[in-house]
Design a protein around this motif. Structure first.
Motif, PDB file in Angstrom:
ATOM      1  N   SER A   1      47.004  67.300  41.101  1.00 48.76           N
ATOM      2  CA  SER A   1      47.805  66.345  41.073  1.00 48.76           C
ATOM      3  C   SER A   1      49.131  66.695  40.591  1.00 48.76           C
ATOM      4  CB  SER A   1      47.255  65.186  39.829  1.00 48.76           C
ATOM      5  OG  SER A   1      47.482  65.667  38.518  1.00 48.76           O
TER       6      SER A   1
ATOM      7  N   GLU B   1      51.333  65.509  38.311  1.00 47.06           N
ATOM      8  CA  GLU B   1      51.358  65.633  36.835  1.00 47.06           C
ATOM      9  C   GLU B   1      50.798  66.945  36.338  1.00 47.06           C
ATOM     10  OE1 GLU B   1      50.255  62.919  38.629  1.00 47.06           O
ATOM     11  OE2 GLU B   1      51.901  61.875  38.247  1.00 47.06           O
TER      12      GLU B   1
ATOM     13  N   GLN C   1      52.846  69.706  34.309  1.00 43.88           N
ATOM     14  CA  GLN C   1      52.406  70.197  32.984  1.00 43.88           C
ATOM     15  C   GLN C   1      52.423  71.838  32.775  1.00 43.88           C
ATOM     16  OE1 GLN C   1      48.637  68.196  31.993  1.00 43.88           O
ATOM     17  NE2 GLN C   1      49.801  66.316  31.419  1.00 43.88           N
TER      18      GLN C   1
ATOM     19  N   TYR D   1      59.538  67.994  30.635  1.00 41.92           N
ATOM     20  CA  TYR D   1      58.467  67.480  31.366  1.00 41.92           C
ATOM     21  C   TYR D   1      58.780  66.887  32.499  1.00 41.92           C
ATOM     22  CZ  TYR D   1      54.442  65.356  33.174  1.00 41.92           C
ATOM     23  OH  TYR D   1      53.694  64.756  33.917  1.00 41.92           O
ATOM     24  N   GLU D   2      59.758  65.713  32.002  1.00 38.85           N
ATOM     25  CA  GLU D   2      60.338  65.012  33.145  1.00 38.85           C
ATOM     26  C   GLU D   2      61.023  65.471  34.135  1.00 38.85           C
ATOM     27  OE1 GLU D   2      60.266  64.352  29.841  1.00 38.85           O
ATOM     28  OE2 GLU D   2      58.902  62.765  29.978  1.00 38.85           O
TER      29      GLU D   2
ATOM     30  N   LEU E   1      58.486  67.409  36.400  1.00 39.06           N
ATOM     31  CA  LEU E   1      57.910  66.490  37.267  1.00 39.06           C
ATOM     32  C   LEU E   1      58.800  66.129  38.566  1.00 39.06           C
ATOM     33  CD1 LEU E   1      55.141  65.028  38.038  1.00 39.06           C
ATOM     34  CD2 LEU E   1      56.207  63.150  36.363  1.00 39.06           C
TER      35      LEU E   1
ATOM     36  N   HIS F   1      57.905  66.667  42.636  1.00 40.46           N
ATOM     37  CA  HIS F   1      58.078  65.550  43.693  1.00 40.46           C
ATOM     38  C   HIS F   1      59.147  65.868  44.659  1.00 40.46           C
ATOM     39  CE1 HIS F   1      55.235  62.708  41.892  1.00 40.46           C
ATOM     40  NE2 HIS F   1      55.901  62.438  40.588  1.00 40.46           N
TER      41      HIS F   1
ATOM     42  N   THR G   1      43.027  70.112  39.638  1.00 46.53           N
ATOM     43  CA  THR G   1      43.430  69.017  38.691  1.00 46.53           C
ATOM     44  C   THR G   1      42.422  69.305  37.560  1.00 46.53           C
ATOM     45  OG1 THR G   1      43.991  67.781  40.452  1.00 46.53           O
ATOM     46  CG2 THR G   1      44.079  66.743  38.366  1.00 46.53           C
TER      47      THR G   1
END
Ligand code: C5P
Length: 202
Positions: free
Chosen positions: A128, A130, A134, A149-150, A153, A157, A183
């Motif tokens: 995944s 996320e 991580q 982290y943002e 991510l 994407h 995952t």
């Protein structure tokens, strides 16, 4: 051990590099992280060089640059990777690496589909977004690279989207690739699955 070509593809930070390295070590095959080629081209275009010139002139020493792991280089890599002339300039080196006598493991986005369509072992490693973010976040902060982290991510994407939607060699599993979703899987189990696939071809 019969030397053969192992093609491992998947999105950013799915664990394909770790699996590729472990499989190569297990069987004594050579390993090529093909993302490094695009990152090395990106490191040059970030200093203003023309992408095709950078790709054609790539030298082994260019792959040693420690900044290649930085997130800005990763983003730029997925931009230069859209350019057909850049991809074309890197094909021959990857194919000759793949067919070396001692066996080879290549990981990237288009190894099973474009670079080595006849590879006897093909894997498509996913997880995944996320979980991938991580893992990449932990890896980067572990190296002392400051990220949130943002932002990681978001990077994952954006690169997924760019890699999957490009016209040439888009990120997708080969029809005959075995899919491994990491995952909720320990990386050791993913490695064991990959080793078993290579053993089945011995
Ligand atoms: O695997 P890594 O994250 O280092 O790859 C960086 C970028 O290089 C990817 O986002 C992708 O756009 C590009 N790439 C590619 N084909 C490959 C390997 C990497 O287009 N075989």
């Amino acid at each position: 051990i019969r030397a053969l070509t192992v093609a491992i593809d998947g999105p950013a930070a799915a664990g394909k590099g770790t699996v590729a390295k472990a499989v190569a070590a297990h069987f004594g095959f050579a390993h090529l992280d093909t993302g490094l080629l695009y990152r090395a081209v990106a490191a040059k275009t970030l200093t203003g060089m023309d992408p095709e010139t950078a790709a054609r002139g790539l030298a082994p020493a260019d792959l040693e640059d420690p900044t290649l792991r930085n997130p800005d280089v990763a983003q730029e890599a997925s931009k230069v990777a859209v350019i057909p002339a850049v991809r074309a300039a890197l094909v021959r080196f990857q194919r000759s690496f793949a067919t070396r006598a001692g066996g080879a493991v290549l990981d990237g986005r288009d190894i099973g589909t474009v670079i080595c369509p006849d590879a006897p072992v093909k894997l498509f490693v996913t997880a995944s977004p996320e979980v991938r973010a991580q893992r990449r976040f932990a890896e980067l902060t572990g190296k002392g690279i400051e990220v949130t982290y943002e932002s990681v991510l978001e990077d994952v994407h954006q690169r997924d989207l760019r890699d999957m939607s490009r016209d040439q060699a888009p990120l997708k599993p080969a029809d005959d690739a075995k899919q491994i979703d990491t995952t909720e899987m320990a990386i050791e189990d993913a490695i064991a699955a990959a080793v078993a696939l290579v053993e089945a071809k011995q």
